[in-house]
Design an enzyme around this catalytic site. Structure first.
Site, PDB file in Angstrom:
ATOM      1  N   HIS A 173      20.235 -77.124  29.175  1.00  0.00           N
ATOM      2  CA  HIS A 173      20.674 -78.380  29.789  1.00  0.00           C
ATOM      3  C   HIS A 173      21.762 -78.036  30.803  1.00  0.00           C
ATOM      4  O   HIS A 173      22.949 -78.053  30.476  1.00  0.00           O
ATOM      5  CB  HIS A 173      21.191 -79.354  28.736  1.00  0.00           C
ATOM      6  CG  HIS A 173      21.439 -80.731  29.292  1.00  0.00           C
ATOM      7  ND1 HIS A 173      22.513 -81.025  30.103  1.00  0.00           N
ATOM      8  CD2 HIS A 173      20.740 -81.888  29.164  1.00  0.00           C
ATOM      9  CE1 HIS A 173      22.467 -82.300  30.444  1.00  0.00           C
ATOM     10  NE2 HIS A 173      21.397 -82.849  29.889  1.00  0.00           N
ATOM     11  N   HIS A 217      13.742 -81.584  33.056  1.00  0.00           N
ATOM     12  CA  HIS A 217      14.874 -82.494  32.904  1.00  0.00           C
ATOM     13  C   HIS A 217      15.816 -82.392  34.106  1.00  0.00           C
ATOM     14  O   HIS A 217      15.566 -82.968  35.136  1.00  0.00           O
ATOM     15  CB  HIS A 217      15.598 -82.216  31.589  1.00  0.00           C
ATOM     16  CG  HIS A 217      16.583 -83.269  31.225  1.00  0.00           C
ATOM     17  ND1 HIS A 217      16.201 -84.570  30.986  1.00  0.00           N
ATOM     18  CD2 HIS A 217      17.923 -83.240  31.070  1.00  0.00           C
ATOM     19  CE1 HIS A 217      17.273 -85.294  30.705  1.00  0.00           C
ATOM     20  NE2 HIS A 217      18.335 -84.507  30.750  1.00  0.00           N
ATOM     21  N   CYS A 225      15.634 -90.100  25.517  1.00  0.00           N
ATOM     22  CA  CYS A 225      15.070 -88.860  24.970  1.00  0.00           C
ATOM     23  C   CYS A 225      13.757 -89.053  24.250  1.00  0.00           C
ATOM     24  O   CYS A 225      12.912 -88.172  24.246  1.00  0.00           O
ATOM     25  CB  CYS A 225      16.074 -88.220  24.011  1.00  0.00           C
ATOM     26  SG  CYS A 225      17.489 -87.559  24.868  1.00  0.00           S
ATOM     27  N   HIS A 226      13.580 -90.211  23.637  1.00  0.00           N
ATOM     28  CA  HIS A 226      12.363 -90.421  22.850  1.00  0.00           C
ATOM     29  C   HIS A 226      11.292 -91.192  23.624  1.00  0.00           C
ATOM     30  O   HIS A 226      10.141 -91.236  23.178  1.00  0.00           O
ATOM     31  CB  HIS A 226      12.705 -91.167  21.562  1.00  0.00           C
ATOM     32  CG  HIS A 226      13.642 -90.414  20.677  1.00  0.00           C
ATOM     33  ND1 HIS A 226      13.256 -89.313  19.951  1.00  0.00           N
ATOM     34  CD2 HIS A 226      14.966 -90.580  20.418  1.00  0.00           C
ATOM     35  CE1 HIS A 226      14.291 -88.841  19.262  1.00  0.00           C
ATOM     36  NE2 HIS A 226      15.345 -89.588  19.543  1.00  0.00           N
TER      37      HIS A 226
END
Length: 559
Positions: free
Chosen positions: A378, A336, A49-50
């Site tokens: 999501h 995503h 995620c980062h």
């Protein structure tokens, strides 16, 4: 971090100031041993995620220093050094309201302190990965001509489930008819997805360590026949599905390096690498635009490849690999996951940190719509059904909002013409007991919509799934307590119920119950019509099961 690490700016701002009365000015020291340990934890829990370079995407920027210029010219400054060790420890331990889970039941206090110190240091830049590197990693274990000419087992392959055993770096193949474990095979670390070849014979897995595994289901026991490494961090693969290209090619995308690779579908021989570095939809250069979801078109010899940080959707024509044709479509940043609508003409993908869903018309090769949604959509692959009031819809859950959003999708069926006015609008939001959803799922033969909530910080919510009645969506969803039904003992760690998956015929729903790394996990099977427990599949080999992919439903994109 685990599942999806998200750092909420609001949460950071509202943490007690006593936590960090004085900001750190220098990164705290680390020994070589501590740095090596922290790098491994960061890769396993945080990079997804980062980002490897910590510039953020779904999760916040974790660089020691960062500056940002707003549209009005205002300059903002921040960074992990400014937050300091104590404040970072609190964030890691207790999570944030933006969707990052608490790590106090995942990491030890010493590991939390280590990570708080580690992310205040400048991130290391991992090496590139070339076609030559792929060739050197490629292992053809069984040549095509030496493989079976027909299926050797009596297993109903259409109802086999490929189950990721995340923390062991293995994949369990389970007979959906008997609920018996057929075999457990070594794979890459933390397999993100399993995909099926167009013929249904081969299972492809990709681990977060970049290792691709090709498994042949025609043996008496499934057998790994080839492996290859695409890079140091990966998430997605898919095959060529168009008529005449069945099983011919495999494409895989990596988080690092930011690129996609094309391989032979039956041997994994590397054929081509294409970089995804470049400009974002905002016109800014990004050094780490990672390849997120990939799907194979059913109506054209194309792959849909979604580039997370740039917001670019690539339609890759695979008819001529040597002279590759790529259509680039601008959408929204931080693409995503996603899936097909019911017609399989439109691909729906979440631009989750932009709070949008992009719809691509693969027939025309253009963006059909950008749909505003609730916070951090999501969908997994989403869920398709016909709504009584609004016609065909595609559903997505949200990490940052307590709703499931239903988006109206077009239909070429004349009987659905009356619903055209609703197309590409969120026509209804189904209320969940809290945020933190990762996956929604239904089936053409079902009247239920299943939604999990593993990212919710409340144990009762995270350990359950919620079932909506498609015949009456005004009713509250029914809660199914998966942890309780499993019969497993209570543990310190929250036992997260995740990823509903239907059997081939739509009669059963399989749920992963993900315990702590040292706790027994399980797969809990329910009757879809009655919601009654049918079977608990548990075994010492079932360790942190996550995604479960039914062969038939995955092969034909049924969801």
């Amino acid at each position: 971090m685990r599942f999806k690490g998200l750092m909420s700016a609001m949460a950071l701002a509202t943490l007690p100031m006593a936590i960090s009365n004085a900001f750190a000015t220098d990164a705290p020291p680390l020994t070589d041993q501590e740095r090596a340990q922290a790098k491994q934890i960061y890769f396993e829990r945080c990079a997804g995620c980062h980002g490897v370079l910590r510039k953020g995407a779904t999760g916040k920027n974790l660089e020691p220093h960062w500056t940002k210029t707003l549209a009005d010219g205002t300059k903002m400054e921040g960074g992990t050094l400014k937050l300091g060790t104590e404040r970072l420890e609190k964030i890691i331990a207790y999570g944030t309201d933006g969707g990052m889970v608490n790590y106090d039941d995942i990491l030890t206090k010493e590991e939390i302190n280590l990570m708080a110190r580690y992310i205040q240091h400048t991130p290391d830049v991992p090496p590139e990965f070339s076609l030559k590197d792929m060739e050197n990693s490629w292992k053809l274990i069984v040549p095509v001509e030496e493989r079976p000419k027909k299926q050797l087992s009596k297993i109903n392959l259409k109802n086999v489930f490929a189950v990721t055993l995340r923390d062991t770096g293995k994949l369990a193949l389970i007979d959906g008819d008997t609920k018996q474990i057929w075999d457990v095979l070594d794979t890459g670390y933390a397999v993100h997805i399993s995909r099926l070849s167009a013929s249904g014979r081969y299972v492809y897995t990709v681990g977060r360590d970049g290792l691709v595994t090709l498994i042949d289901l025609w043996y008496e026991k499934p057998k790994t026949v080839a492996t290859i490494r695409m890079g140091s961090d990966a998430r997605s693969v898919d095959t060529s599905k168009f008529k005449g290209y069945e099983d011919k090619y495999l494409v895989g995308g990596t988080y690092w390096p930011p690129q996609f690779s094309i391989m032979d579908g039956e041997t994994l021989k590397p054929l081509k690498i294409v970089s995804t570095r470049g400009m974002t939809v905002d016109g800014e250069y990004h050094p780490e635009p990672r390849v997120a979801s990939i799907v194979s078109s059913h109506i054209k010899p194309e792959w849909v490849i979604n580039v997370k940080e740039t917001g670019m959707i690539l339609l890759v024509d695979y008819t001529d690999i040597e002279n590759l044709k790529i259509t680039q479509i601008d959408s929204a940043k931080f693409l995503h996951d996603g899936g097909w609508d019911a017609s399989k003409r439109y691909f729906m993908v979440a631009a989750n940190a932009s709070n949008k869903v992009a719809a691509v018309d693969t027939k025309t090769g253009k963006l059909a719509a950008l749909v505003d949604t609730a916070k951090i959509p999501h969908p997994g692959r989403g869920a398709n059904f016909t709504h009584k009031q609004f016609g065909p819809v595609w559903a997505t859950g949200h990490l940052g909002a307590d709703v499931v959003s239903l988006i109206s999708t077009p239909s070429e069926d004349k009987k659905n013409a009356k619903f055209k006015e609703y197309n590409w609008k969120v026509v209804q939001e189904l209320k969940m007991p809290g945020a933190g959803n990762l996956f929604v799922k239904t089936h053409p033969k079902s009247q239920n919509l299943w939604a999990d909530a593993p990212m919710n910080p409340e144990r009762e919510i995270a350990e359950s799934v919620y079932v909506f009645d498609l015949n009456d969506l005004s009713k509250e969803p029914r809660r199914v307590d998966v942890a309780k039904d499993s019969g497993l003992p209570m543990t310190t760690a929250i036992r997260r119920a995740v990823h509903p998956e239907y059997s081939q015929d739509g009669s059963e729903v399989w749920i992963s119950l993900w315990g702590g790394k040292k706790d027994q996990s399980a797969i809990v099977v329910y009757d879809d019509k009655t919601l009654k427990l049918k079977k608990v599949i548990t075994d010492p080999s079932i360790v942190t099961p996550t995604g479960k992919f039914n062969v038939f439903n995955t092969q034909f994109d049924i969801y």
